[in-house]
Design an enzyme around this catalytic site. Structure first.
Site: not given
Length: 702
Positions: A276-277
């Site tokens: 997700r980062a």
């Protein structure tokens, strides 16, 4: 008419302004979590941004704010005809209160129509109202976990699914999510932190001139809000226009493969969990490029995005404070910037972009151009209430002043304590006369068994002890003993339905009587006040033993964090006892106090018990519904004045646990006797450590 404080008039807060603007440019960034101390204009700036977002076109009469150009085919108010028309209105700002229920957030059965017309109809909640606008959650860390999960799932999917009370509804829910929190009141779980796209730490400036400017502008706004807003109208119009232009530019912004590899390298180097980062950083970099007027993402865009998307994802432990090593970030970006895209020219000199030093038409990295009125103003404007005479705002602060910790007060350096070469413990120069004080180290925490308060409570929602709660899961229905506080609609309808003929009712709807009403029976768990009373005397000061004790207490603190408890910390040594940490929701503060806990001196056990009784008495007055759990960590010795039996009597009726820290081949069993006096559960320290070893070995095997 309510006048909102102008976004452009907010002094400083460069990182927060940038994070909000990037989300306004591209909602795919995923929202903003604002962490900071009280009184730092968090709520003011969020409301100010919402007022500057471009207007939205909606289908007339649609409760779900469908876009007439591309209406939602599954809209509960649809299907919408192509010629249904359009209405332009400001972007919605919806505030989610901490005490909101799941019904209020997601929507529920329309009770009025169900009871009067006998039809099933859906009443939309706050997620529907926030569609295509801003959803603002103040004190998001105090919101119940299942509501935070529901909220973040809707934000990530852009869709709200409602399956409850015989209602099955799906509707679009795309909004700019902004949450604010004060870390002193407790942290969000790392899993929930990861769901916010960006995070910003805000602190009040320690610069007297800047603080004076904040007060000057606020007083001018309160004296005449309309006149103050008029003076900033030019800057606000320019900001709104620039956001709209950047939004239209986003689809055309190109993310070169070299920059994508750069993002992946940075995220991998910082060891963030999942991907997700990477996705958030890529979307934020694209939004930043569009905001700066570029059509290609550059290293400066990646740097600006990473500074906001990675700090809260680097928490490896619940007690770790979010943060980012910007020196390492710059090193990684410099190392990978040689892979410039051959089609885009030099990486730091894209069209309309910044130069190699971060300057240029876009100003310093992460700030708007100085002449368009869209960016933050100067720190010290001479007039205090007006923008520059030509109607423009001044350039924003340089990146160094916008960093999360840039406004932190200087920390006075203290003389380093002496380290004992024999034991490795730290001995304080300001030791008590009766004995030297030492600070033992702390090992890695481990999982501890559940320590719960007996019985069923009705306190704050949590995860420790059994509880009847208004926010738990529905477990059935019952006749209310008084006024129905939480109506169970299906059960009420089912109770009334068989009696309609004998009541002579005809037509739609139902004829209801008082004895038809049913209320929801909810079951869950509550959070407790866990008060740690820790023996820090000389009898516990052997380095190895005190390290084990501190590790055990840290493990119990971690357990309290996971179970959403309030915690307090009392230590006793030398001549008396002190409250090292008053009851609070910030478990991180307790961990910090524990790590620096000095030891040594005599053992005033009775004083520790008396102080615990005083703290619990005050907390019962403040929060009578929250049941306490006393955790006494001691070997049971009492070498200082005070009647232990009388002190223990003050704690009669309090659920207690005694962690027996006595060691060695010869044991006196003093902690066992103390547990009997308190009618407390006895937990040997060794059993906590053994359980931790079992858990660690199991994890290694898996």
């Amino acid at each position: 008419m309510i006048v909102t404080y102008p976004f452009s008039a907010v002094v400083g807060l460069g990182d927060l302004k940038l994070a909000l603007v990037l989300n306004a440019v591209s909602p795919r960034v995923g929202g903003v979590l604002v962490r900071g101390e009280k009184g730092t204009a968090k709520s003011t700036i969020v409301r100010a941004l919402a007022a500057q977002l471009p207007t939205v076109a909606v289908v007339p009469g649609c409760r779900f704010a469908c876009d007439p150009a591309v209406p939602d085919p599954e809209c509960p108010d649809g299907p919408h005809e192509p010629d249904a028309g359009r209405v332009d209105r400001p972007a919605a700002l919806v505030e989610l209160p901490v005490g909101a229920s799941e019904d209020r957030l997601a929507g529920s059965l329309d009770v009025e129509r169900a009871l009067t017309e006998g039809v099933k109809a859906f009443e939309p909640g706050l997620l529907a109202a926030a569609h295509r606008g801003v959803l603002y959650v103040d004190e998001v860390n105090l919101l119940h976990d299942h509501l935070v999960d529901l909220l973040l799932d809707a934000a990530a999917l852009g869709t709200c699914y409602v399956e409850r009370e015989s209602v099955s509804v799906r509707h679009a829910a795309r909004f700019l999510l902004v949450g604010t929190m004060n870390p002193e009141e407790g942290e969000l779980r790392p899993q929930l932190l990861d769901r916010f796209g960006l995070t910003v730490e805000v602190r009040a400036s320690r610069d007297p001139e800047e603080r004076a400017e904040v007060v000057r502008r606020r007083l001018a706004f309160e004296a005449d809000a309309a006149a103050f807003a008029d003076r900033w109208a030019g800057a606000e119009s320019a900001l709104s226009a620039r956001i709209a232009a950047a939004r239209s530019r986003v689809p055309a912004v190109r993310l070169p493969d070299a920059r994508l590899r750069q993002i992946a390298t940075v995220c991998a180097a910082f060891e963030v969990d999942g991907l997700r980062a990477d996705l958030v950083t890529a979307n934020a970099a694209i939004a930043h490029a569009a905001w700066q007027g570029r059509d290609t993402v550059t290293t400066e865009d990646v740097r600006a995005a990473a500074r906001l998307s990675l700090p809260h994802r680097r928490r490896r432990d619940p007690f770790d404070a979010p943060g980012l090593d910007e020196a390492l970030l710059d090193e990684l970006l410099d190392r990978t910037s040689a892979d410039d895209d051959p089609d885009g020219g030099p990486d730091d000199a894209g069209p309309g972009g910044s130069g190699p030093d971060g300057s240029g038409p876009g100003g310093p990295a992460g700030t708007p151009p100085p002449g368009d009125g869209a960016g933050p103003e100067t720190r010290n404007h001479p007039t205090g209430a007006e923008p520059p005479a030509d109607g423009r705002t001044a350039a924003a602060d340089p990146p160094s002043s916008m960093a999360a910790g840039a406004d932190a007060p200087p920390v006075a350096e203290e003389p380093a304590p002496d380290a004992s070469p024999a034991t490795g413990a730290v001995t304080s120069r300001a030791a008590a006369p009766q004995a030297a004080t030492q600070v033992a180290g702390v090992a890695a925490p481990y999982r501890v068994p559940l320590l719960a308060v007996p019985g069923v409570g009705e306190g704050a929602v949590g995860r420790r002890s059994r509880s009847r709660t208004r926010r738990g899961r529905s477990a059935g229905a019952r006749r209310p003993s008084g006024p129905a506080r939480d109506l169970h609609v299906p059960a009420t309808l089912l109770a009334a339905a068989p009696h309609q003929r004998e009541r002579g009712h005809q037509g739609p709807g139902l004829a209801l009587r008082g004895d038809d009403l049913r209320e929801v029976v909810r079951e869950g768990r509550e959070g407790n006040l866990v008060l740690f009373v820790v023996d820090a005397s000389g009898s516990m000061a052997a380095r190895r033993r005190m390290t084990a004790v501190k590790t055990a207490v840290l493990s119990l603190l971690l357990d309290a964090y996971q179970r959403r408890d309030k915690i307090g910390l009392i230590t006793f040594r030398g001549a008396g006892a002190e409250v090292a940490l008053p009851p609070t929701s910030s478990v991180e503060a307790g961990a910090a106090r524990l790590r620096s806990l000095p030891t040594g001196g005599r053992t005033p056990l009775a004083a520790g018990l008396v102080r615990a009784a005083e703290v619990l008495r005050v907390e019962r007055l403040r929060d009578p519904a929250r049941r306490p759990l006393l955790v006494l960590v001691t070997d049971g010795r009492a070498t200082a004045g005070g009647d232990v039996d009388r002190a223990a009597g003050l704690l009669a009726g309090t659920a207690s646990v005694v962690v027996d820290c006595e060691g060695g081949p010869v044991r006196l069993g003093l902690a066992v006797r103390l547990a009997a006096r308190l009618r407390a559960r006895l937990v040997p320290l060794d059993s906590l450590a053994e359980l931790g070893s079992v858990v660690r070995d199991h994890r290694k095997a898996v």
